[in-house]
Design an enzyme around this catalytic site. Structure first.
Site, PDB file in Angstrom:
ATOM      1  N   GLU A   1      -4.678  -9.725  -0.052  1.00  0.00           N
ATOM      2  CA  GLU A   1      -5.494  -9.613   1.152  1.00  0.00           C
ATOM      3  C   GLU A   1      -6.941  -9.821   0.749  1.00  0.00           C
ATOM      4  OE1 GLU A   1      -4.879  -6.046   3.458  1.00  0.00           O
ATOM      5  OE2 GLU A   1      -2.709  -6.118   3.167  1.00  0.00           O
TER       6      GLU A   1
ATOM      7  N   GLU B   1       0.812  -1.212   0.000  1.00  0.00           N
ATOM      8  CA  GLU B   1       0.000   0.000   0.000  1.00  0.00           C
ATOM      9  C   GLU B   1       0.847   1.265   0.000  1.00  0.00           C
ATOM     10  OE1 GLU B   1      -4.173  -1.326   1.947  1.00  0.00           O
ATOM     11  OE2 GLU B   1      -2.513  -1.197   3.353  1.00  0.00           O
TER      12      GLU B   1
END
Length: 1026
Positions: free
Chosen positions: A546, A458
């Site tokens: 994820e 991220e």
């Protein structure tokens, strides 16, 4: 520069990532002799773990400037355990934040500015005397993990500076050592420019949290080693490439190599070190067995450094032979398409934070193996070296992730806003990015379990991360590169070899798999996907790095993801995440509880968002593992009355390690069991006849085949169950009241029904059942009321259900009985309460109680459906019985809680538990303990007095808990659930699923919702046990 100026320069310049550090290198061990190697203890390593002295300053203005000098008076220093976090030993306070930076709203900063007001400094001191084995040699100090930035002095001399909290910081200290006592001083700064790169979703904990040790090297030493074990799956031969670099007196030295396993030597030989102290050897056509998670075969490579044929150093390395590659847009392990049944894992312990032990690691890895998890992502930083050794040994596939996350620089409140994101393509951040990539690669490159390098997490995208990917490819041609962030910036799609996404919904993933559509998330909320370009077919293999955000009672709908395994390019995913990040805290009364963000008065905070684990923070299992274990199994079992079909999704292993147990149950009670051994080759499916031993019966029958371990393994005992399959010939009770004369007392306020050893009261005033007394024991503490809502889950709150469904909570709590219909006959009493629901015109619910001469109460609740209303979480009745009734047994889907979207892994059977145990202690109290498809249940005291509830015509859902829905809903922590004076029963016609796609907007999938337009009927019978 004076020392103060030097410190500020290093802290505030993002281009300075280390000063005077040793080059990153492999994590191999070494010994001075074969005898020392056989004993297993490195004599050239001296641990500095233990008690250290410390001074803690709230900010740089309060720091002890001369603490590192030898003449400094240490009398007033405190003590601290190393390794260990500062905040968990009384120095500062823990803070939990997810995306936002910990200083947000307190200091206005932009990269590379460093906080000043809250930049705490820990000044550590450790005195040591060098062990004899290290004397007269080059000596180094190794810090295996320090957060965030570290300055080191020895005997008053400045040694160096380092960043990157999760890989070793090492310095040579030979020139600063003295005979006898030596003073080591270390200043750890909470914040530096490196803090912008370490914005992971975790507790912000600082200090020296991994091992510290001294080490010395022999006169000639293998400093770095890269061992590559390749497996040619077509010829079934192995190839071993050894590249090493020596330091010291390496001229005219030889390296002898021996590769062996327990069966003997595979190959051996020797080669000379070249003029630069380097050696490269390639050994081909080796007769070996390959490494995989299914069969983690490791070989021992022993390197002998020879000086005139005398051994001067021994270097052991574990080698696994495997080939991991992307071929024809598929990830292949040893030639087979792999599917990751993975989980993300933070290093975490509820008492010690990220300072975890080998015991913690062993518990984690055994639980993963026991629940069919085959892969782990080191979210979001390199783990301790021991973890990789265990993954090699036990068999787990590892995505090794660099210590890089800058989430808060480009995503604000769920929206992509990269106006000041880093590292982007900024030259000043490139040294840190490459340093972190190099540190991880060099340390972990020899581990067979590491099959993918990840550039970080991220951090948007840009040239800096692209250069990280190029670096990985330049130094290692055996592992692909992963990075999810390009989904937000498709200009840099080339960074990643794998199409990786976070929290993509099953339909979005399927769209990619069938059309090749790429998404660009940069202009939309991360809750949804924007349109992309059609390429007609996937250009890369797909994983969800994820998915399944398992916060609280979650994990519903996992099967919608595993069903995608039918598409070749779908290669699995990694659940978020393994363990709740909760920290023990002591209450004023001395008791402990598991705390989350905000409980330490930490502000800003992201509160309970740290509780996403499939295991609890205290390393006990959550009910969520029940579903994971079933759906992640490589062995699939389908059963009917005469046969079993077994699909073996293993890539390499047949089923010889397993025994299959064929069982028959009648009404949940086992009547027969037979043992079978089935041979199904990897990747194949076969059907076998099974002689289920069964007699003609009117009972409900369950045909079951369970797969169990034939022998004990390193990770589970003999008989450990892998998975099972069931086939049910359903037969639900159709019991009706027995008509016989009744003693009925029709009062002004109550209808009383009396019989042998029982009395029942149905109230006209309270409009419900108010008394059920059997054998002189009163069972009803609070009469049944309508229940349309539950104690909302984390996922419910994230999806906005408390707002959307608020009317149903009011409807259940404040319904008004507008009509009471009473039918009394000589042999029958039936009372029907007609409920009107507040705010919901023309919606009626009828609840009927009918009592027969045995004292059995037949209960029916009907909701007829009304279009145009919001969905509701559940429909049924909630009531309370005496608190002494805590023993619980049921015939339904268990053994853990079960919901309509969390049924895989819940098997129909009879289970014994208790009211206390059936409530899962999620970090924030919420809906728990439901049991789907229940035929009957009993609640009793220790004297076997109790009630039995039997489903009529259709199975129901139920829970029996220590607290009411309202009590659970109002509590923010488990300790706030006070000891109840009742046992709370819910009997439901239906409850919606719990969801799990994410916890910030994803709804429960439509097929698992309850539509208010549909009709629901609940019918059950209550009777005494005795």
């Amino acid at each position: 520069m004076n020392m103060t100026e030097k410190i500020q320069t290093y802290l505030n310049d993002p281009k300075i990532v280390s000063v005077n550090t040793v080059d990153a290198h492999s994590d191999h061990k070494y010994f001075e002799s074969l005898e020392e190697f056989s004993e297993g203890e490195m004599k050239l390593r001296q641990s500095l773990n233990g008690k250290w002295k410390i001074h803690y300053a709230q900010n740089t203005n309060q720091v002890l400037k001369d603490f590192y000098k030898t003449e400094f008076d240490e009398t007033d220093l405190n003590f601290i355990n190393v390794p260990g976090h500062l905040e968990l030993q009384g120095f500062g306070s823990p803070q939990y934040v997810n995306t936002q930076y910990p200083w947000d709203g307190k200091e206005f900063l932009r990269p590379p500015q460093v906080p000043q007001e809250s930049n705490a400094v820990a000044s550590y001191v450790k005195h040591f005397t060098l062990n004899d084995a290290l004397k007269d040699k080059k000596v180094f100090i190794s810090f295996q993990g320090v957060a965030t930035s570290i300055f080191v002095w020895v005997n008053g001399n400045f040694v160096g500076y380092s960043e990157d909290s999760f890989t070793p910081s090492e310095f040579e200290i030979s020139d600063y050592l003295v005979e006898g006592d030596n003073k080591l001083a270390v200043a750890v700064y909470r914040y530096s420019t490196a803090s912008w790169l370490e914005d992971q979703d975790f507790w912000r904990l600082y200090g020296i949290f991994r091992d510290v040790y001294l080490y010395a090297i022999p006169k000639v030493h293998v400093q770095d080693l890269f061992v590559k074990g390749d497996y040619d799956y077509q010829t079934k031969a192995g190839q071993l490439d050894i590249d090493l670099k020596t330091v010291g007196d390496y001229e005219d030295k030889k390296i002898k190599y021996v590769l062996s396993d327990y069966e003997g030597i595979v190959t051996e030989g020797d080669a000379s070190v070249n003029g630069d102290g380097e050696l490269s050897v390639s050994l081909e056509n080796l007769k070996i067995k390959p490494w995989s998670a299914e069969s983690p075969k490791l070989y021992d490579l022993i390197l002998h450094v020879l000086d005139d044929d005398q051994v001067v150093e021994v270097v052991p390395v574990k080698v696994g032979f495997r080939r991991f590659e992307i071929k024809d847009k598929l990830m292949l392990l040893n030639g087979k398409r792999i599917v990751f049944k993975g989980v993300n894992r933070h290093e975490f312990n509820a008492r010690t934070g990220r300072c975890i032990t080998e015991e913690d690691m062993l518990w984690d890895i055994k639980v993963m193996k026991q629940h069919n998890i085959n892969a782990v992502r080191t979210s979001h930083y390199p783990n301790q070296t021991r973890w990789y050794e265990l993954c090699d040994e036990y068999g787990l596939y590892v995505i090794d992730e660099a210590n890089l996350e800058t989430h808060g620089t480009w995503q604000k409140l769920g929206l992509c806003e990269p106006s000041w994101n880093i590292p982007a393509s900024e030259p000043e951040w490139l040294p840190a990015c490459l340093d972190r990539a190099n540190n991880m690669f060099q340390r972990d490159k020899n581990h067979a379990s590491v099959i993918i390098w990840s550039c970080g997490n991220e951090s948007y995208a840009g040239k800096d991360i692209a250069d990280m990917a190029d670096y990985f490819r330049s130094v290692d041609n055996t592992r692909p590169v992963h990075y999810e962030g390009v989904a937000w910036c498709r200009e840099f799609d080339y960074i990643t070899d794998i199409e990786s996404r976070m929290y993509a919904k099953p339909a979005d993933i399927e769209e990619y798999l069938t059309t090749g559509k790429l998404v660009d998330l940069s202009s939309v909320s991360d809750k949804h996907f924007a349109s992309g370009n059609l390429t007609n077919k996937p250009q890369k293999p797909y994983i969800s790095c994820e998915y399944m955000h398992t916060m609280g009672n979650s994990g519903g709908g996992l099967q919608l993801y595993t069903d995608l395994e039918k598409y070749p390019e779908y290669q699995g995913g990694f659940i978020w995440d393994f363990i709740d990040q909760a920290i023990y805290k002591t209450l004023p009364n001395g008791s402990e509880f598991l705390s989350y963000g905000g409980d330490w008065h930490d502000r800003p905070s992201d509160y309970e968002f740290c509780g996403n684990g499939i295991v609890f923070a205290d390393r006990t299992l959550t009910p969520k593992l029940q579903t994971v274990k079933h759906l992640y199994s490589n062995i699939k079992i389908a059963v009917d009355e005469k046969s079993v079909t077994i699909k073996n999704d293993n890539l390499f292993e047949d089923l010889s390690a397993y025994t299959f147990l064929a069982r028959v149950y009648e009404d949940g009670r086992k009547v027969s069991e037979s043992e079978y051994h089935f041979d199904v080759k990897p990747g194949e499916e076969a059907t076998f006849p099974v002689n289920f031993v069964v007699e003609a019966s009117n009972s409900e029958q369950i045909y079951e085949v369970a797969c169990v371990l034939r022998e004990a393994t390193e990770w589970a005992p003999k008989g450990h169950e892998i998975v099972r399959g069931q086939y049910v010939v359903e037969k639900i009770s159709t019991e009706t009241p027995v008509k016989a004369p009744l003693n009925v007392v029709e009062g002004d306020f109550n209808i009383g029904i009396q019989g042998q050893n029982f009395s029942i009261l149905l109230s006209r005033a309270q409009n419900t059942l108010v008394s059920a007394k059997y054998n002189g024991v009163e069972f009803i503490e609070k009469g049944p009321k309508l229940s349309f809502t539950r104690a909302y889950t984390d996922n419910d709150r994230g999806a906005g259900y408390p707002f959307e469904m608020a009317g149903w909570k009011v409807a259940g709590n404040y319904s008004k009985v507008t009509d009471t219909q009473i039918q009394i006959e000589d042999d029958s009493v039936k009372v029907t309460y007609v409920h009107e629901l507040p705010g919901l015109s023309d919606v009626e619910v009828k609840v009927t109680y009918q009592v027969d001469y045995k004292g059995r109460i037949f209960v029916t609740a009907n909701y007829d459906g009304k279009a145009g209303l919001p969905n509701f979480p559940e429909f049924g009745l909630e009531f309370a019985i005496g608190s002494q009734f805590t023993n619980l047994s049921y015939y339904g889907y268990g053994a853990e809680e079960s919901y309509r979207d969390k049924l895989p892994g819940a098997y129909l059977g009879r289970y014994e538990t208790s009211v206390e145990k059936t409530f899962a202690p999620y970090l924030m109290p919420q809906e728990s303990g439901n049991h789907y498809g229940t035929r009957e249940f009993t609640v009793s005291d220790d004297n076997h007095n109790g009630l039995k509830f039997t489903a009529l015509n259709k199975a129901f859902e139920f829970s029996a808990l220590r607290n009411s829905t309202e009590q659970i809903e109002n509590a923010r922590h488990q300790y706030e659930l006070q000891e109840s004076d009742a046992t709370w029963i819910k009997v439901l016609a239906a409850q919606m699923g719990v969801g799990g796609d994410d916890t910030w907007g994803a709804p429960v999938h439509d097929e698992f919702l309850l539509s208010s337009a549909d009709s629901y009927q609940l019918s059950f019978m209550i009777e005494p046990l005795n």
